[in-house]
Design an enzyme around this catalytic site. Structure first.
Site, PDB file in Angstrom:
ATOM      1  N   HIS A 206       0.836  -1.212  -0.012  1.00  0.00           N
ATOM      2  CA  HIS A 206      -0.159   0.113   0.035  1.00  0.00           C
ATOM      3  C   HIS A 206       1.007   1.356  -0.052  1.00  0.00           C
ATOM      4  CE1 HIS A 206       1.105  -0.255   4.065  1.00  0.00           C
ATOM      5  NE2 HIS A 206       0.934   0.809   4.431  1.00  0.00           N
ATOM      6  N   ASP A 208       0.664   5.514   1.679  1.00  0.00           N
ATOM      7  CA  ASP A 208       0.024   5.998   2.925  1.00  0.00           C
ATOM      8  C   ASP A 208      -0.950   7.115   2.228  1.00  0.00           C
ATOM      9  OD1 ASP A 208       1.126   4.214   4.777  1.00  0.00           O
ATOM     10  OD2 ASP A 208       2.593   5.316   5.376  1.00  0.00           O
ATOM     11  N   HIS A 262       4.833   0.128   0.193  1.00  0.00           N
ATOM     12  CA  HIS A 262       5.456  -0.632   1.031  1.00  0.00           C
ATOM     13  C   HIS A 262       4.432  -1.572   1.736  1.00  0.00           C
ATOM     14  CE1 HIS A 262       3.763   2.981   2.819  1.00  0.00           C
ATOM     15  NE2 HIS A 262       3.787   2.442   4.234  1.00  0.00           N
ATOM     16  N   ARG A 272       5.994  -9.233  15.981  1.00  0.00           N
ATOM     17  CA  ARG A 272       6.572  -7.939  15.873  1.00  0.00           C
ATOM     18  C   ARG A 272       5.774  -6.812  16.044  1.00  0.00           C
ATOM     19  NH1 ARG A 272       6.191  -4.032  11.409  1.00  0.00           N
ATOM     20  NH2 ARG A 272       8.108  -2.812  10.932  1.00  0.00           N
TER      21      ARG A 272
END
Length: 326
Positions: A206, A208, A262, A272
């Site tokens: 995607h 941002d 990204h 994570r």
């Protein structure tokens, strides 16, 4: 009561319905397909240095990185290590709450999301959960680490946006005027261990939809960006913040600064966590290029968000800026 959302059951349904419903090799979240990279690393202590030459050079490097990479790292950003440690501890406690409690909790004004429940395929599914928090709601969490982090990272985002505007010869206070605590927000991310690695994304590819994003990630790694047609790993560094340009800055800069696609990959055994700050304007804010001829037509942030929601509903994916080209 369990704390983890039913990610595995949803993922398995996709795999059972169609065994070919897997990420193709070039899109696989497996890091063996990806190169390692070192993003531009910029020491922002020079922004406050009395030496004008170092100050000017620092600003130039920030503008160049936003133009060439769309991503860069900053060091000596001023957020103390103890604040980051406390913030991560508070974040873990928030995600340790039972899944049912996270779903129904609304006392803090947070928005809990997990796994893209409306996904129609594995390519649209994210193996993760997140809390979206408008900045104005952060103080209600009684979280000292998160409070201090958001206050300081907000100042950093405003400073970076001023520098990028100044480099194009524009008014440096623009983003302070249109972006506030009522419009900007933070997102707390958690990526549980994924037994279906590498068949699922941690976060689907995607861009941002904001002006700027400031990210702090743990030491596990997993962030990847698309550079020159190849996915590359962003190596983790506990001393840096990662800055990336969003769609609105690309449109406003008339394509000069780049909003880069990204994603986050999964990990088979380790968890994570990360936290992202998004510099956003009010929904009424009109986005238009700082110069002519403009690549994109004028649009409000509210219109942009609505178009993304419609595209995701109809196509399963975000289309973004291409929908607003003249």
């Amino acid at each position: 009561m369990v704390s983890v959302p039913p990610l595995e059951s949803i993922c398995n349904k996709f795999l059972q319905v169609n065994d070919t419903n897997k990420l193709p090799a070039e899109e696989s979240s497996n890091t063996s397909f990806c190169k390692d990279c070192e993003l531009p690393l910029i020491d922002v202590v020079h922004l406050y240095h009395k030496d004008d030459c170092r100050n000017v050079e620092c600003k130039r490097r920030i503008a160049d990185a936003a133009k060439v990479w769309g991503f860069f790292q900053i060091i000596n950003h001023g957020i103390p290590r103890d604040v980051l440690i406390r913030m991560q501890s508070e974040q873990r406690k928030l995600f340790e709450k039972p899944f049912e409690e996270k779903i129904i909790s609304s006392s803090s004004g947070s928005c809990y999301r997990w796994g893209n429940p409306t996904a129609m395929s594995l390519q649209e599914f994210s193996w993760s959960e997140a809390f979206h928090l408008p900045l104005c709601h952060v103080p209600s969490l009684s979280s000292s680490g998160l409070n201090e982090f958001t206050e300081q990272v907000s100042n950093i985002a405003q400073r970076i946006s001023e520098i990028l505007a100044e480099s194009l010869g524009c008014k440096s206070t623009l983003f302070a005027e249109i972006c506030s605590q009522n419009s900007s927000y933070v997102r707390l991310n958690r990526y549980p261990p994924c037994p279906n690695f590498p068949k699922a994304y941690g976060l689907i590819p995607h861009t941002d939809s904001d002006f700027l994003t400031v990210l702090y990630q743990d030491q596990l790694g997993g962030l990847q960006l698309l550079k020159d047609g190849e996915w590359i790993n962003v190596n983790p560094n506990q001393d840096v913040l990662i800055i990336n340009v969003g769609d609105l800055f690309e449109a406003w800069s008339n394509g000069f600064y780049k909003s880069i696609k990204h994603r986050v990959v999964t990990n088979p055994v380790a968890e994570r966590q990360s936290i992202a700050y998004f510099l956003c304007p009010t929904h009424e804010t009109v986005i238009q290029s700082y110069c002519s001829p403009s690549l994109y037509r004028k649009f409000s942030f509210g219109e942009y968000r609505k178009q993304i929601q419609e595209d995701v509903k109809s196509t399963g994916t975000k289309i973004g800026l291409p929908k607003f080209l003249k």
